[in-house]
Each structure stands twice: as structure tokens, then as C-alpha cells.
Design a protein around this motif. Structure first.
Motif, PDB file in Angstrom:
ATOM      1  N   ASP A  84      42.379  35.847  28.483  1.00  0.00           N
ATOM      2  CA  ASP A  84      42.921  35.175  29.659  1.00  0.00           C
ATOM      3  C   ASP A  84      43.475  36.237  30.623  1.00  0.00           C
ATOM      4  O   ASP A  84      44.511  36.849  30.369  1.00  0.00           O
ATOM      5  N   LEU A  85      42.769  36.447  31.729  1.00  0.00           N
ATOM      6  CA  LEU A  85      43.153  37.530  32.643  1.00  0.00           C
ATOM      7  C   LEU A  85      44.484  37.270  33.339  1.00  0.00           C
ATOM      8  O   LEU A  85      45.205  38.217  33.671  1.00  0.00           O
ATOM      9  N   ASP A  86      44.821  35.999  33.565  1.00  0.00           N
ATOM     10  CA  ASP A  86      46.126  35.707  34.181  1.00  0.00           C
ATOM     11  C   ASP A  86      47.256  36.144  33.250  1.00  0.00           C
ATOM     12  O   ASP A  86      48.239  36.739  33.680  1.00  0.00           O
ATOM     13  N   GLU A  87      47.085  35.827  31.977  1.00  0.00           N
ATOM     14  CA  GLU A  87      48.085  36.211  30.975  1.00  0.00           C
ATOM     15  C   GLU A  87      48.178  37.738  30.887  1.00  0.00           C
ATOM     16  O   GLU A  87      49.274  38.307  30.822  1.00  0.00           O
ATOM     17  N   LEU A  88      47.031  38.393  30.904  1.00  0.00           N
ATOM     18  CA  LEU A  88      47.006  39.859  30.860  1.00  0.00           C
ATOM     19  C   LEU A  88      47.741  40.445  32.067  1.00  0.00           C
ATOM     20  O   LEU A  88      48.590  41.341  31.922  1.00  0.00           O
ATOM     21  N   ASP A  89      47.423  39.934  33.248  1.00  0.00           N
ATOM     22  CA  ASP A  89      48.042  40.471  34.459  1.00  0.00           C
ATOM     23  C   ASP A  89      49.552  40.244  34.465  1.00  0.00           C
ATOM     24  O   ASP A  89      50.306  41.069  34.991  1.00  0.00           O
ATOM     25  N   LEU A  90      49.961  39.137  33.863  1.00  0.00           N
ATOM     26  CA  LEU A  90      51.390  38.862  33.753  1.00  0.00           C
ATOM     27  C   LEU A  90      52.078  39.950  32.922  1.00  0.00           C
ATOM     28  O   LEU A  90      53.161  40.436  33.274  1.00  0.00           O
ATOM     29  N   GLU A  91      51.447  40.327  31.825  1.00  0.00           N
ATOM     30  CA  GLU A  91      52.038  41.365  30.959  1.00  0.00           C
ATOM     31  C   GLU A  91      52.014  42.727  31.646  1.00  0.00           C
ATOM     32  O   GLU A  91      52.966  43.501  31.534  1.00  0.00           O
ATOM     33  N   ILE A  92      50.927  43.020  32.352  1.00  0.00           N
ATOM     34  CA  ILE A  92      50.855  44.292  33.088  1.00  0.00           C
ATOM     35  C   ILE A  92      51.986  44.323  34.123  1.00  0.00           C
ATOM     36  O   ILE A  92      52.688  45.322  34.280  1.00  0.00           O
ATOM     37  N   HIS A  93      52.168  43.190  34.777  1.00  0.00           N
ATOM     38  CA  HIS A  93      53.217  43.089  35.794  1.00  0.00           C
ATOM     39  C   HIS A  93      54.605  43.278  35.168  1.00  0.00           C
ATOM     40  O   HIS A  93      55.455  43.974  35.727  1.00  0.00           O
ATOM     41  N   ARG A  94      54.813  42.671  34.002  1.00  0.00           N
ATOM     42  CA  ARG A  94      56.118  42.818  33.342  1.00  0.00           C
ATOM     43  C   ARG A  94      56.405  44.287  33.043  1.00  0.00           C
ATOM     44  O   ARG A  94      57.513  44.769  33.223  1.00  0.00           O
ATOM     45  N   PHE A  95      55.388  44.994  32.557  1.00  0.00           N
ATOM     46  CA  PHE A  95      55.585  46.412  32.243  1.00  0.00           C
ATOM     47  C   PHE A  95      55.848  47.227  33.506  1.00  0.00           C
ATOM     48  O   PHE A  95      56.775  48.041  33.534  1.00  0.00           O
ATOM     49  N   THR A  96      55.050  47.009  34.531  1.00  0.00           N
ATOM     50  CA  THR A  96      55.227  47.837  35.724  1.00  0.00           C
ATOM     51  C   THR A  96      56.554  47.501  36.415  1.00  0.00           C
ATOM     52  O   THR A  96      57.222  48.392  36.923  1.00  0.00           O
ATOM     53  N   GLU A  97      56.957  46.235  36.384  1.00  0.00           N
ATOM     54  CA  GLU A  97      58.255  45.843  36.952  1.00  0.00           C
ATOM     55  C   GLU A  97      59.411  46.549  36.261  1.00  0.00           C
ATOM     56  O   GLU A  97      60.375  46.956  36.889  1.00  0.00           O
ATOM     57  N   ALA A  98      59.319  46.632  34.919  1.00  0.00           N
ATOM     58  CA  ALA A  98      60.410  47.250  34.157  1.00  0.00           C
ATOM     59  C   ALA A  98      60.375  48.767  34.289  1.00  0.00           C
ATOM     60  O   ALA A  98      61.421  49.418  34.313  1.00  0.00           O
TER      61      ALA A  98
ATOM     62  N   HIS B  86      38.679  45.963  34.950  1.00  0.00           N
ATOM     63  CA  HIS B  86      39.860  45.194  35.351  1.00  0.00           C
ATOM     64  C   HIS B  86      41.089  46.107  35.430  1.00  0.00           C
ATOM     65  O   HIS B  86      41.849  46.057  36.391  1.00  0.00           O
ATOM     66  N   LEU B  87      41.256  46.971  34.433  1.00  0.00           N
ATOM     67  CA  LEU B  87      42.416  47.867  34.414  1.00  0.00           C
ATOM     68  C   LEU B  87      42.358  48.893  35.532  1.00  0.00           C
ATOM     69  O   LEU B  87      43.391  49.358  36.019  1.00  0.00           O
ATOM     70  N   ALA B  88      41.138  49.259  35.922  1.00  0.00           N
ATOM     71  CA  ALA B  88      40.988  50.268  36.977  1.00  0.00           C
ATOM     72  C   ALA B  88      41.665  49.813  38.264  1.00  0.00           C
ATOM     73  O   ALA B  88      42.155  50.636  39.042  1.00  0.00           O
ATOM     74  N   ALA B  89      41.736  48.505  38.468  1.00  0.00           N
ATOM     75  CA  ALA B  89      42.346  47.962  39.687  1.00  0.00           C
ATOM     76  C   ALA B  89      43.867  47.798  39.551  1.00  0.00           C
ATOM     77  O   ALA B  89      44.509  47.258  40.443  1.00  0.00           O
ATOM     78  N   THR B  90      44.433  48.238  38.442  1.00  0.00           N
ATOM     79  CA  THR B  90      45.891  48.186  38.240  1.00  0.00           C
ATOM     80  C   THR B  90      46.431  49.617  38.295  1.00  0.00           C
ATOM     81  O   THR B  90      45.642  50.563  38.320  1.00  0.00           O
ATOM     82  N   PRO B  91      47.740  49.796  38.286  1.00  0.00           N
ATOM     83  CA  PRO B  91      48.260  51.180  38.294  1.00  0.00           C
ATOM     84  C   PRO B  91      48.231  51.854  36.924  1.00  0.00           C
ATOM     85  O   PRO B  91      48.643  52.999  36.800  1.00  0.00           O
ATOM     86  N   LEU B  92      47.761  51.173  35.889  1.00  0.00           N
ATOM     87  CA  LEU B  92      47.880  51.707  34.530  1.00  0.00           C
ATOM     88  C   LEU B  92      47.021  52.941  34.305  1.00  0.00           C
ATOM     89  O   LEU B  92      45.924  53.057  34.829  1.00  0.00           O
ATOM     90  N   ARG B  93      47.518  53.838  33.467  1.00  0.00           N
ATOM     91  CA  ARG B  93      46.673  54.887  32.890  1.00  0.00           C
ATOM     92  C   ARG B  93      45.999  54.307  31.653  1.00  0.00           C
ATOM     93  O   ARG B  93      46.341  53.224  31.195  1.00  0.00           O
ATOM     94  N   LEU B  94      45.048  55.037  31.128  1.00  0.00           N
ATOM     95  CA  LEU B  94      44.330  54.562  29.946  1.00  0.00           C
ATOM     96  C   LEU B  94      44.253  55.679  28.922  1.00  0.00           C
ATOM     97  O   LEU B  94      43.837  56.795  29.249  1.00  0.00           O
TER      98      LEU B  94
ATOM     99  N   ALA C  20      35.112  53.177  29.065  1.00  0.00           N
ATOM    100  CA  ALA C  20      35.965  53.213  30.260  1.00  0.00           C
ATOM    101  C   ALA C  20      35.177  53.707  31.469  1.00  0.00           C
ATOM    102  O   ALA C  20      35.304  53.167  32.572  1.00  0.00           O
ATOM    103  N   GLU C  21      34.340  54.725  31.248  1.00  0.00           N
ATOM    104  CA  GLU C  21      33.528  55.248  32.350  1.00  0.00           C
ATOM    105  C   GLU C  21      32.569  54.186  32.870  1.00  0.00           C
ATOM    106  O   GLU C  21      32.357  54.051  34.079  1.00  0.00           O
ATOM    107  N   ARG C  22      31.991  53.412  31.942  1.00  0.00           N
ATOM    108  CA  ARG C  22      31.070  52.346  32.380  1.00  0.00           C
ATOM    109  C   ARG C  22      31.791  51.290  33.191  1.00  0.00           C
ATOM    110  O   ARG C  22      31.194  50.617  34.021  1.00  0.00           O
ATOM    111  N   GLY C  23      33.081  51.124  32.936  1.00  0.00           N
ATOM    112  CA  GLY C  23      33.873  50.183  33.719  1.00  0.00           C
ATOM    113  C   GLY C  23      34.410  50.810  34.996  1.00  0.00           C
ATOM    114  O   GLY C  23      35.171  50.169  35.718  1.00  0.00           O
ATOM    115  N   GLY C  24      34.059  52.065  35.255  1.00  0.00           N
ATOM    116  CA  GLY C  24      34.493  52.730  36.484  1.00  0.00           C
ATOM    117  C   GLY C  24      35.953  53.144  36.462  1.00  0.00           C
ATOM    118  O   GLY C  24      36.569  53.353  37.507  1.00  0.00           O
TER     119      GLY C  24
END
Ligand SMILES: *Cc1c(COP(=O)(O)O)cnc(C)c1O
Length: 415
Positions: free
Chosen positions: A33-47, A70-78, A89-93
């Protein structure tokens, strides 16, 4: 221990009816569920972001090319730890500049990928790796940026931690060997030490071990600086615990953790980073199964589903529990104890729960919070194919990994 299935009938995952998912893709099915995932990414970046703490995602928890995209469009490192994860990861850009490499037994091919700049930096685990990387990097014009994995000797358990002196796990360089390792790095012109790293373990639900761990890293950074190797960044690992199922209390307060870490490092001249895997992806994932049989044998009622050990080895490996939800649209009777079990030729029990009395073959059941270490640990045991992976968001669904057919399972056989 038992858990009642809270959810009733005609349920959905990410706004998509479970029946539609099952009919479109078949079961077993791994649903993210990408909405749920984005919520968790947001919680981490907010904190973390306001406190200057960088967040990386530990790719081993779950990775496929579309997920990396999907992660490439967020601020996260991998964080990747194999050539397979890197290529995914490379195939996902996913940009090389935000990736880094982990692992305690990197192959020559992996070290060459590091030297070739396919990741931003590498975390060196041991002295042998240090020498091998330096040898491969010696042909390189530019220095390679590296971090050192430190075994701080802090072993975190769910509700406690101990200092072990560093001998009890295989990972990293123990504190007693850091001085000589720093001195050796200083002799290697093609390696530039940019940081230190320590990951304690998994399912940690207390802040105290993280504080003890970052204190050890800060002390190690001081040692490095004194030897002429100024350290810019400390990665405090992942391991943040998650709850079993939706509705359970969160085991660790993320904001309090970020605040505690930032407070320890304040004024020490280093950036901090964390690298959760489970806490980012666990809640977003569900495993959708169809009931194959319900049988009462002895005093136990077994619910056999069309997945199990091969698509989710965690219950057997670690005694992990996931909360099942019955998703079928019909009136279901009162709950009774039942053991969920898979269809493999093992006693692949998935836990004792409370499930409707009239649960029957054909019903759909989802195991919730299976986003982490489930699909990524799936195998072809019994020569079952691994399930397809589907992203859901806002009522829409999209297949991002095909399920394996018998042809896929046999594609590497040579006769
Ligand atoms: C597995 C791992 C992580 C992530 O652990 P989680 O428990 O999924 O948060 C982070 N860093 C390293 C080095 C790891 O091995």
C-alpha cells in the motif's frame, strides 16, 4: 496468545477490494500500500530532517525495481548490500549519489561496482575488505569515500541492552581495533573516511540502546579526528521495532528517538543518519491468501492457506506473528481458536489466532504488516513460485513483480 480478526466483510487493501485483487492476480499475493508507505516515509522525515538527521532505507527489507523507483522520488537514501539489490535499484532509476553499500563479505564484483561510482560510498566491515577495496581503488584516479562499520559492543534486545565488548556478533570492527584500522586508512590515499556506522540489531523498542550506541560512535569519531581523519557523519543503524498488526501500539516513539540522538550529537561537528528497513515498509505490506482447507485434528483447528513458508518464512524462522484478517464478503460466524498454516511440506504454522467458526475453503485472508523481510526472504522451497507483487494506492492497483510460474522456477535447470 490469540488475536481476534477485527475486520469483517468485503474488506479492501489500499482501497482495492480484496476479491478484485485475488481475481485479477491470483493468490498468494504480496500487496504494498503506497499511501501507507508514504505515511511512514513522511513520519521519518518529519522527525529527522528538522534535526539534521538523514534517513536511509535498508533495501534488504523489501526491494523491487518499481519500489526503488518510488523511493527515488523521496528524499531517502538507499542502503544496498548485494549486486542484486544494486542492479534492482539501478533498474528503478535510483540515483547512485544517494546509495551506499553494506555487507560483511563483499565480492570483488561488488567492490568494483563501488569503485566504479555506482554508489556514493561504501561501509567497510573488516580489515580484509579494507585491503581489497584499497587494492581495487588503487587504479582509480579519485579517492573512494568510505565509512567504517564499528562494533560498539552494544547488543540491543527488545526491552534491554548490554555492552558485550564487541565479541558477540560478526559485524564491524571492534572498538579495541579501531585505532589501528584508522591508522591503516590514513596510509591509503585512495580511500577517504567520511563516517562511522553502527547497526545494533532488529526490533529495538527502547531509546536507551540508541543513545549508548551513538555515544560510542561519537567517541570513535574523536579518536579518528585525533589521527587526522575528520569524520563527517555517523549512521546510527536501523532496527526500529514495529507492532504486529494494525491498531497495536507503536513500540517506539520516533520523534523522541530523533530528539535523543540529535541532543547527544549537538555541537560535536558531525551529521547523523539512521537506516530503518522494517519500520518504513512493514505496515505497508500485506500477504493475501485463499483458504484451501479447514480441518479439526485432535484438539486443534487448522486453517490451511495457499501460501506459507515459501512466501513468508518469518513465522518459522523467528516466531514472527502477523495479524490475519478475514476479507471475504459474507456473514461470518463467531470466532474460535485456529492455527494458520501454509501449504508447504513442513509444519509451517503461521500462528494461533481466533478466526470465524465458519471460515471455509475459498475465503480470503490477509496477513497484515508483512511488508518487511517477507517477500525479500521468500524462497522456492517445494519449487513453489514466489507470488506476484502489486502496488495499491487510492483504489488503483498495479502489478510490479510477476509471480513465478513453474517455467520460471525451472529456468536455471540444466539438463
Ligand atoms: C538490516 C539492517 C538495517 C535495517 O534493519 P531494520 O530492523 O529493518 O530497521 C539497517 N542497517 C543495517 C546495516 C542492516 O543490516
Amino acid at each position: 496468545m490469540t488475536t481476534s480478526n477485527a475486520l469483517a466483510v468485503d474488506a479492501s487493501l489500499g482501497g482495492v477490494s480484496a476479491r478484485e485483487l485475488a481475481e485479477t492476480y491470483g493468490t498468494p499475493l504480496f500487496v504494498v500500500d503506497l499511501d501507507e508507505l508514504d505515511l511512514e516515509i513522511h513520519r521519518f522525515t518529519e522527525a529527522c530532517a528538522p534535526r539534521g538527521i538523514t534517513v536511509g532505507y535498508a533495501g534488504k527489507a523489501f526491494l523491487c525495481a518499481a519500489f526503488a523507483e518510488h523511493l527515488a522520488a523521496t528524499p531517502l537514501r538507499l542502503d544496498v548490500c548485494s549486486l542484486g539489490e544494486l542492479v534492482t535499484a539501478e533498474r528503478g532509476g535510483f540515483p547512485a549519489g544517494r546509495m551506499y553499500f553494506h555487507g560483511c563479505g563483499k565480492t570483488d564484483e561488488e567492490l568494483r561496482a563501488i569503485v566504479d561510482g555506482r554508489v556514493a560510498f561504501s561501509v567497510i566491515d573488516n580489515r580484509e575488505e579494507l585491503e581489497r577495496l584499497a587494492a581495487i581503488a588503487s587504479r582509480n584516479a579519485d579517492p573512494i569515500e568510505v565509512m567504517l562499520r564499528v562494533n560498539t559492543g552494544i547488543e540491543a534486545h527488545t526491552h534491554a541492552f548490554i555492552r558485550t565488548g564487541g565479541e558477540n556478533t560478526k559485524f564491524g570492527i571492534p572498538l579495541g581495533h579501531l585505532g589501528e584500522t584508522f591508522a591503516r586508512i590514513a596510509e591509503l590515499p585512495r580511500l577517504r573516511l567520511i563516517g562511522l556506522h553502527s547497526h545494533m540489531g532488529s526490533q529495538i523498542s527502547e531509546i536507551a540502546p540508541y543513545v549508548a550506541n551513538v555515544d560510542e560512535l561519537l567517541a570513535a569519531a574523536q579518536t579518528a579526528t585525533a589521527l587526522g581523519l575528520p569524520v563527517e557523519e555517523l549512521i546510527c543503524g536501523g532496527g526500529i521495532a514495529v507492532e504486529e498488526g494494525p491498531g497495536d501500539a507503536r513500540p517506539l516513539d520516533l520523534d523522541a528517538l530523533a530528539a535523543a540522538l540529535a541532543e547527544r550529537a549537538a555541537g560535536r561537528g558531525v551529521r547523523l543518519a539512521v537506516e530503518p528497513g522494517r519500520a518504513l515498509v512493514a505496515r505497508a505490506g500485506s500477504s493475501l491468501y485463499r483458504v484451501m482447507a479447514v480441518k479439526t485434528q485432535g484438539r486443534r483447528r487448522f486453517v490451511v492457506v495457499d501460501g506459507g513458508l515459501t512466501d513468508n518464512p518469518r513465522p518459522i524462522l523467528y516466531g514472527a506473528r502477523h495479524v490475519p484478517e478475514v476479507l471475504t464478503a459474507r456473514a461470518l460466524g463467531p470466532d474460535e481458536p485456529a492455527t494458520m498454516t501454509g501449504r508447504s511440506c513442513e509444519n509451517d504454522e503461521m500462528g494461533d489466532y481466533v478466526l470465524p467458526r465458519d471460515l471455509a475453503a475459498g475465503d480470503l485472508v490477509a496477513m497484515r504488516n508483512t511488508g518487511a523481510y517477507t517477500y525479500s526472504m521468500a524462497s522456492n522451497y517445494n519449487r513453489f513460485g514466489r507470488p506476484p507483487v502489486v502496488f495499491v494506492r487510492d483504489g488503483h492497483h498495479r502489478r510490479v513483480v510477476r509471480g513465478e510460474s513453474a517455467d520460471d522456477v525451472t529456468r536455471l535447470d540444466v539438463v
